[in-house]
Design an enzyme around this catalytic site. Sequence first.
Site, PDB file in Angstrom:
ATOM      1  N   HIS A  96       6.506   0.653   4.539  1.00  0.00           N
ATOM      2  CA  HIS A  96       6.401   1.338   3.231  1.00  0.00           C
ATOM      3  C   HIS A  96       5.983   2.812   3.416  1.00  0.00           C
ATOM      4  O   HIS A  96       4.947   3.242   2.898  1.00  0.00           O
ATOM      5  CB  HIS A  96       5.408   0.609   2.323  1.00  0.00           C
ATOM      6  CG  HIS A  96       5.628   0.905   0.864  1.00  0.00           C
ATOM      7  ND1 HIS A  96       5.315   0.023  -0.141  1.00  0.00           N
ATOM      8  CD2 HIS A  96       6.117   2.002   0.235  1.00  0.00           C
ATOM      9  CE1 HIS A  96       5.590   0.569  -1.322  1.00  0.00           C
ATOM     10  NE2 HIS A  96       6.076   1.768  -1.118  1.00  0.00           N
ATOM     11  N   ILE A  97       6.826   3.555   4.120  1.00  0.00           N
ATOM     12  CA  ILE A  97       6.484   4.948   4.447  1.00  0.00           C
ATOM     13  C   ILE A  97       7.538   5.941   3.964  1.00  0.00           C
ATOM     14  O   ILE A  97       7.553   7.089   4.408  1.00  0.00           O
ATOM     15  CB  ILE A  97       6.295   5.132   5.982  1.00  0.00           C
ATOM     16  CG1 ILE A  97       7.525   4.636   6.758  1.00  0.00           C
ATOM     17  CG2 ILE A  97       5.020   4.447   6.456  1.00  0.00           C
ATOM     18  CD1 ILE A  97       7.522   5.004   8.238  1.00  0.00           C
TER      19      ILE A  97
ATOM     20  N   ARG B 171      11.429  -1.844  -4.042  1.00  0.00           N
ATOM     21  CA  ARG B 171      10.296  -2.753  -3.881  1.00  0.00           C
ATOM     22  C   ARG B 171      10.824  -4.016  -3.235  1.00  0.00           C
ATOM     23  O   ARG B 171      11.960  -4.437  -3.499  1.00  0.00           O
ATOM     24  CB  ARG B 171       9.644  -3.087  -5.223  1.00  0.00           C
ATOM     25  CG  ARG B 171       8.799  -1.961  -5.825  1.00  0.00           C
ATOM     26  CD  ARG B 171       7.531  -1.683  -4.997  1.00  0.00           C
ATOM     27  NE  ARG B 171       6.683  -0.659  -5.596  1.00  0.00           N
ATOM     28  CZ  ARG B 171       6.701   0.633  -5.242  1.00  0.00           C
ATOM     29  NH1 ARG B 171       7.534   1.060  -4.302  1.00  0.00           N
ATOM     30  NH2 ARG B 171       5.878   1.483  -5.803  1.00  0.00           N
TER      31      ARG B 171
ATOM     32  N   GLU C 107       4.053  -7.570   1.069  1.00  0.00           N
ATOM     33  CA  GLU C 107       3.467  -6.589   1.982  1.00  0.00           C
ATOM     34  C   GLU C 107       1.963  -6.414   1.744  1.00  0.00           C
ATOM     35  O   GLU C 107       1.524  -6.550   0.608  1.00  0.00           O
ATOM     36  CB  GLU C 107       4.200  -5.234   1.867  1.00  0.00           C
ATOM     37  CG  GLU C 107       4.097  -4.570   0.515  1.00  0.00           C
ATOM     38  CD  GLU C 107       4.894  -3.256   0.464  1.00  0.00           C
ATOM     39  OE1 GLU C 107       6.102  -3.272   0.706  1.00  0.00           O
ATOM     40  OE2 GLU C 107       4.265  -2.221   0.161  1.00  0.00           O
TER      41      GLU C 107
HETATM   42  C1  DGY Z   1       5.720   5.041  -4.692  1.00  0.00           C
HETATM   43  O1  DGY Z   1       5.260   6.163  -4.898  1.00  0.00           O
HETATM   44  O2  DGY Z   1       5.946   4.242  -5.596  1.00  0.00           O
HETATM   45  C2  DGY Z   1       5.952   4.660  -3.273  1.00  0.00           C
HETATM   46  O3  DGY Z   1       6.700   3.503  -3.165  1.00  0.00           O
HETATM   47  C3  DGY Z   1       4.608   4.433  -2.613  1.00  0.00           C
HETATM   48  O4  DGY Z   1       4.058   3.290  -3.191  1.00  0.00           O
END
Ligand code: DGY
Length: 326
Positions: free
Chosen positions: A291-292, A244, A273
Amino acid sequence: MHESTARPRVLVARAAFADILAELESVADVEYTADDHIDTPQQLRVRLADKHGAFITNSERIDAELLDACPQLRVVSTMTVGVDHIDLAACAARGVVVTHAPDVLTETTADFGFALLLAAARQIADAERYLREGRWVKWSYGLFAGADVHGTTLGIVGMGRIGQAIARRAAHGFGMRVLYHNRHRLSDALEAQHRAAWRTLPELLGESDHVLLALPYSAAVRHLIGAPQLAQMRPGATLVNVARGGVVDEAALAAALHGGHIGAAGLDVFEGEPAVNPLLLSAPRVVLTPHIASASVPTRRAMVKLAVDNLIAVLQGRAPLTAAGV
Ligand code: DGY
């Protein structure tokens, strides 16, 4: 779809694979979010006020104030593995079951963590931009000469499922020495399987050529990697974050990239973000992605399917498949 008092009501707070979400209609009356907008907290409170269940993503914040406005809520199912957007204690206190989506995204996220490591260390994003901008006029020995990944030392902070999947790739695929830092040490058998050795955080930072963050987020780990920790890293080391954004002090990282002490960084997550700190946008040798890490089609389908199965199970009075505990 007809309204019936016997059927529970579910809010699907964001768009996802419609064919999978439609399975909810077998047990509930479903309110969808057709245009995939993100509700404000106030809008979410209003839409959830009469619901028994919610399908959410990490864009929906579930806190005590919202829960108090939704007295009928029995289950919140997030399609993410991370639950830092949900106040688990507040849910538990009100008897609201929380479910999340572990396991199904582990390998895909580990692939992406490794891709970011390679892209950052080998300067792939900068090199591609340079070529596209028409700036490549000759081959030369030092052009985008970055750091090696194979045979070097990788330090993994957060040795849960994703950290361990990255360790396997590193040790067995790239011949790396793997160090890890985690609240709990792995068993001897797991350490041997991943060829990984535990270190304190300062030791790991000082010994690793590349540091990869894969730990769950909580307020306790905000800015775990700040200016002092960046200074403890080896000169020229790489930092990769698939955890994160809040784990890293982004201003300190941008300064360390500008100053040259940090060789490269690969970031998939950001503290504010989808806004990205302008200091990072202008920093050198950093690969930034939106965030992919878990975004392959099969994995995103599996995440949605698990979230739907969890919702159905709880609404039918069964135990959830993957509950998120306090
Ligand atoms: C998760 O599943 O926590 C990924 O970071 C997508 O938010």
